[in-house]
Design a protein around this motif. Structure first.
Motif, short mmCIF file in Angstrom:
data_model
loop_
_atom_site.label_atom_id
_atom_site.label_comp_id
_atom_site.label_asym_id
_atom_site.label_seq_id
_atom_site.Cartn_x
_atom_site.Cartn_y
_atom_site.Cartn_z
N GLU A 238 51.69 40.98 38.39
CA GLU A 238 50.32 40.88 38.88
C GLU A 238 49.77 39.49 38.59
OE1 GLU A 238 49.21 43.45 40.41
OE2 GLU A 238 50.32 45.16 39.63
N GLY A 239 48.64 39.19 39.22
CA GLY A 239 47.95 37.95 38.90
C GLY A 239 47.14 38.12 37.62
N ARG A 240 46.97 37.05 36.89
CA ARG A 240 46.10 37.09 35.72
C ARG A 240 44.69 37.48 36.17
NH1 ARG A 240 45.51 34.28 30.57
NH2 ARG A 240 43.32 33.76 30.19
N PRO A 241 44.03 38.42 35.48
CA PRO A 241 42.69 38.82 35.91
C PRO A 241 41.69 37.67 35.81
CG PRO A 241 43.23 39.74 33.75
CD PRO A 241 44.49 39.16 34.30
N VAL A 242 40.89 37.52 36.87
CA VAL A 242 39.90 36.44 36.95
C VAL A 242 38.59 37.01 37.50
CG1 VAL A 242 41.61 34.60 37.24
CG2 VAL A 242 40.71 35.79 39.25
N THR A 243 37.52 36.25 37.33
CA THR A 243 36.23 36.64 37.88
C THR A 243 35.79 35.65 38.94
OG1 THR A 243 35.08 35.42 36.12
CG2 THR A 243 35.49 37.77 35.75
N GLU A 244 34.96 36.15 39.86
CA GLU A 244 34.45 35.29 40.94
C GLU A 244 33.02 35.72 41.27
OE1 GLU A 244 35.35 34.03 45.60
OE2 GLU A 244 36.67 35.42 44.55
N LEU A 245 32.09 34.79 41.17
CA LEU A 245 30.69 35.06 41.49
C LEU A 245 30.39 34.51 42.89
CD1 LEU A 245 28.17 36.30 40.12
CD2 LEU A 245 27.51 33.98 39.50
N VAL A 246 29.83 35.35 43.75
CA VAL A 246 29.53 34.94 45.13
C VAL A 246 28.05 35.20 45.42
CG1 VAL A 246 31.88 35.41 45.91
CG2 VAL A 246 30.14 37.20 46.09
N GLY A 247 27.53 34.49 46.42
CA GLY A 247 26.17 34.73 46.86
C GLY A 247 25.12 34.36 45.83
N ASN A 248 23.99 35.06 45.89
CA ASN A 248 22.87 34.76 45.01
C ASN A 248 22.17 36.07 44.62
OD1 ASN A 248 21.17 35.47 47.24
ND2 ASN A 248 21.47 33.40 48.05
N THR A 249 20.97 35.97 44.09
CA THR A 249 20.27 37.16 43.61
C THR A 249 19.79 38.06 44.74
OG1 THR A 249 18.22 35.86 43.50
CG2 THR A 249 19.51 36.09 41.45
N SER A 250 20.00 37.64 45.98
CA SER A 250 19.65 38.48 47.13
C SER A 250 20.89 39.07 47.81
CB SER A 250 18.85 37.67 48.16
OG SER A 250 17.64 37.19 47.60
N THR A 251 22.08 38.73 47.30
CA THR A 251 23.32 39.18 47.94
C THR A 251 23.67 40.59 47.47
OG1 THR A 251 24.11 36.90 48.05
CG2 THR A 251 25.74 38.64 48.36
N VAL A 252 23.39 41.57 48.33
CA VAL A 252 23.64 42.97 48.01
C VAL A 252 25.02 43.41 48.49
CG1 VAL A 252 22.87 45.35 48.41
CG2 VAL A 252 21.19 43.51 48.07
N ARG A 253 25.38 43.00 49.68
CA ARG A 253 26.60 43.49 50.31
C ARG A 253 27.77 42.54 50.04
NH1 ARG A 253 25.80 47.23 55.48
NH2 ARG A 253 24.12 48.53 54.64
N VAL A 254 28.41 42.74 48.90
CA VAL A 254 29.58 41.94 48.55
C VAL A 254 30.82 42.53 49.18
CG1 VAL A 254 30.96 41.03 46.64
CG2 VAL A 254 28.48 41.23 46.38
N MET A 255 31.04 43.84 48.99
CA MET A 255 32.20 44.52 49.55
C MET A 255 31.83 45.03 50.95
SD MET A 255 34.97 45.83 50.23
CE MET A 255 36.56 46.40 49.69
N THR A 256 31.93 44.15 51.94
CA THR A 256 31.42 44.45 53.28
C THR A 256 32.14 45.63 53.94
OG1 THR A 256 32.87 42.73 54.18
CG2 THR A 256 30.59 42.11 53.67
N LYS A 257 33.44 45.77 53.69
CA LYS A 257 34.18 46.87 54.32
C LYS A 257 33.67 48.21 53.84
CE LYS A 257 38.89 48.43 55.35
NZ LYS A 257 40.35 48.16 55.13
N ASP A 258 33.39 48.33 52.54
CA ASP A 258 32.83 49.57 52.01
C ASP A 258 31.43 49.83 52.56
OD1 ASP A 258 35.00 50.31 50.52
OD2 ASP A 258 34.16 49.78 48.57
N TRP A 259 30.63 48.79 52.70
CA TRP A 259 29.29 48.98 53.24
C TRP A 259 29.35 49.43 54.70
CZ3 TRP A 259 25.14 49.86 50.66
CH2 TRP A 259 24.96 49.32 49.39
N GLU A 260 30.32 48.90 55.44
CA GLU A 260 30.48 49.33 56.84
C GLU A 260 30.85 50.82 56.90
OE1 GLU A 260 33.41 46.65 58.29
OE2 GLU A 260 32.03 44.94 58.41
N ALA A 261 31.74 51.24 56.00
CA ALA A 261 32.11 52.65 55.96
C ALA A 261 30.92 53.51 55.56
CB ALA A 261 33.27 52.86 54.98
N THR A 262 30.12 53.02 54.60
CA THR A 262 28.93 53.75 54.17
C THR A 262 27.92 53.85 55.29
OG1 THR A 262 29.29 52.98 51.91
CG2 THR A 262 27.11 53.85 52.42
N ASP A 263 27.75 52.77 56.05
CA ASP A 263 26.85 52.79 57.21
C ASP A 263 27.32 53.84 58.22
OD1 ASP A 263 25.30 50.77 56.14
OD2 ASP A 263 26.25 49.18 57.32
N SER A 264 28.63 53.89 58.45
CA SER A 264 29.17 54.87 59.40
C SER A 264 28.93 56.30 58.91
CB SER A 264 30.67 54.63 59.61
OG SER A 264 30.92 53.39 60.21
#
Length: 492
Positions: free
Chosen positions: A121-147
């Protein structure tokens, strides 16, 4: 049913729930039942989901790894609901039939008996994206939830028949690490500042680790193959855990959107809602991340159930597992269970006082694991305060025994201190599954599958196997590693 991926069940009740805001899971707990001791039947995606959908233990369906699970025509509890007049709909991650996941994933599972130790496996790492208004990080899951929520409003709300909706989420599963290339696995904990604000950073502490030399041999193997044997700073560990909790908060919000859709459609008071997961994530406990372990962070799953006529605000200590959901759903629907199932309905545990005759659940849970990142088939029996873990044939690798009441961090293997408990749990485990025979069957399966795969590659074999996820370690001495594979194939 909303089924998450890699959600640590200990976060759904105190004290774990203090570390991250999970308002919709808390809502389910207040209006329904929270199971404090719910377990996966296999701490990896596909075999776990196969058990949940089929109601059968992993060794019965021979769901040995993420590639080998249920046949595509296997009968699930949702199939039975549909045959009995339910309008059914499945959205999002299913992942319980054979044939999926990467070549690396299956080859690593087949070759776990080879005498080498390679980072997979890859060494575990962290990644911060967007800003304090970014709600939808995992877009595929949100699309499924919308459906799913659209289906509730457009279909379920208009029905004159009962319905069953399943939403499968990928969160809080780690993201694929792009820098590792096309064969790389998922080792990135990714979130946004919006979700990190839901985490109580001051409550996060680095978990205690045993020294590498004191680890159980299978745990040592897992730590190395998960690329966690190197040095980690306290800040790195705390960040990984904080980002993981933030990913859980995002998954909770998706559950909230489904609940809101049911409420707006006028269905919430008449609908049974379940939240669970296929397994957890160690998030750097025991010097590991990911799953594939019988430690609590990996094997303990959330299970919350609310609905009409069911108890509110109940926390059940009963030990249950995912195979119990099949008979529970059928009993809720008044459908007779077909044949013999591995699980038992938990509905009697949910009923309001005096409304149902008592039925006994056996009070134990079985989990087993036969895939990659563990170099032996592993079997966990959980009952009362005890967790017993046996390996392979029950003789060549020592077992583990933990008293979870006194040792919640599972740092003290007391198997030699309590020989009577060990003997009793070993007898009970063998009464449930003849695990040495199962382990032998898995070994034979692994060799046959590997031989077939190698034969299909012809002259390309050396190049392909050298460039799987373990390529960095493999290519340090490719000749020796190929010889180790040959020795394994020619051995007992």
């Amino acid at each position: 049913m909303v089924m998450s991926d890699a959600f640590d069940g200990r976060l759904t009740f105190d004290p774990g729930s203090r570390v991250v805001q999970l308002p919709y899971i808390n809502y389910l707990g207040e209006l329904g039942t929270t199971f404090l001791n719910a377990y996966t039947n296999s701490p990896i995606c596909c075999p776990s989901r196969a058990a949940m959908w089929s109601g059968q233990f992993v060794h019965l369906t021979q769901s040995w790894n993420n590639y080998k699970c249920l046949d595509s025509n296997a009968t699930t509890w949702m199939d039975l609901l549909e045959k009995n007049g339910y309008q059914t709909h499945r959205i999002g991650k299913l992942d319980y039939t054979s044939g999926s996941h990467s070549v690396s994933n299956r080859v690593e599972a087949w070759t776990r008996g080879v005498k080498f130790l390679l980072s997979q496996e890859g060494r575990p790492v962290t990644e911060l994206v967007g800003n304090t208004s970014t709600v939808r990080v995992m877009t595929k899951d949100w699309e499924a939830t919308d459906s799913a929520t659209q289906w509730v409003r457009d279909v379920a709300a208009m029905l004159h028949q009962p319905f069953a909706l399943y939403l499968g989420l990928n969160l809080p599963h780690t993201y694929k690490t792009d820098s590792l290339g096309p064969t790389g696995g998922g080792s990135t904990f990714r979130t946004s500042p919006y979700w990190l604000r839901k985490v109580s950073i001051d409550l996060i502490s680095a978990p205690k680790w045993l020294p590498m030399a004191a680890m159980h041999p299978v745990d040592y193997y897992s730590t190395v193959t998960k690329n966690c044997s190197g040095e980690f700073t306290q800040e790195e560990i705390r960040n990984i855990r904080a980002y993981y909790y933030a990913m859980c908060a995002e998954a909770d919000a998706m559950l909230g959107q489904v609940l809101a859709a049911l409420r707006s459609a006028g269905l919430l008071d008449d609908t049974v809602v379940m939240f669970t997961a296929d397994h957890g994530d160690l998030a750097m406990e025991h010097r590991q991340y990911y799953k594939m372990s019988m430690f609590e962070g990996s094997a303990h799953v959330p299970l919350l159930i609310m609905g009409p006529g069911l108890a509110s605000g109940l926390q059940s200590n009963q030990t249950v597992s995912l195979v119990d959901l099949y008979p529970t759903v059928l009993e809720l629907a008044g459908i007779p269970a077909p044949g013999v199932l591995s699980g038992h309905s938990v509905l009697p545990l949910l009923a309001r006082s005096g409304t149902r005759p008592p039925k006994l659940h056996p009070g134990w849970a079985l989990s087993e694991y036969h895939g990659c990142n563990a170099n032996a088939s592993t079997y966990m029996l959980r009952t009362g305060p005890w967790k017993y873990i046996a390996y392979a044939d029950g003789q060549s690798i020592p077992p583990q025994l933990f008293d979870l009441t006194l040792d919640k961090h599972e740092l003290h293997n007391v198997v030699n201190k309590f020989p009577q408990i060990r003997a009793s749990m070993e007898e009970q485990l063998r009464g449930i599954v003849a695990y040495p025979k199962v382990s032998q069957s898995v070994q034979l399966y692994n060799k046959r599958q590997f031989i077939s795969w190698r034969k299909s590659l012809g002259s390309n074999y050396s190049q392909v196997i050298a460039n799987l996820r373990w390529h960095v370690d493999w290519q340090r001495d490719a000749t020796a590693n190929e010889k180790a594979v040959d020795d394994w194939l020619n051995g007992p």
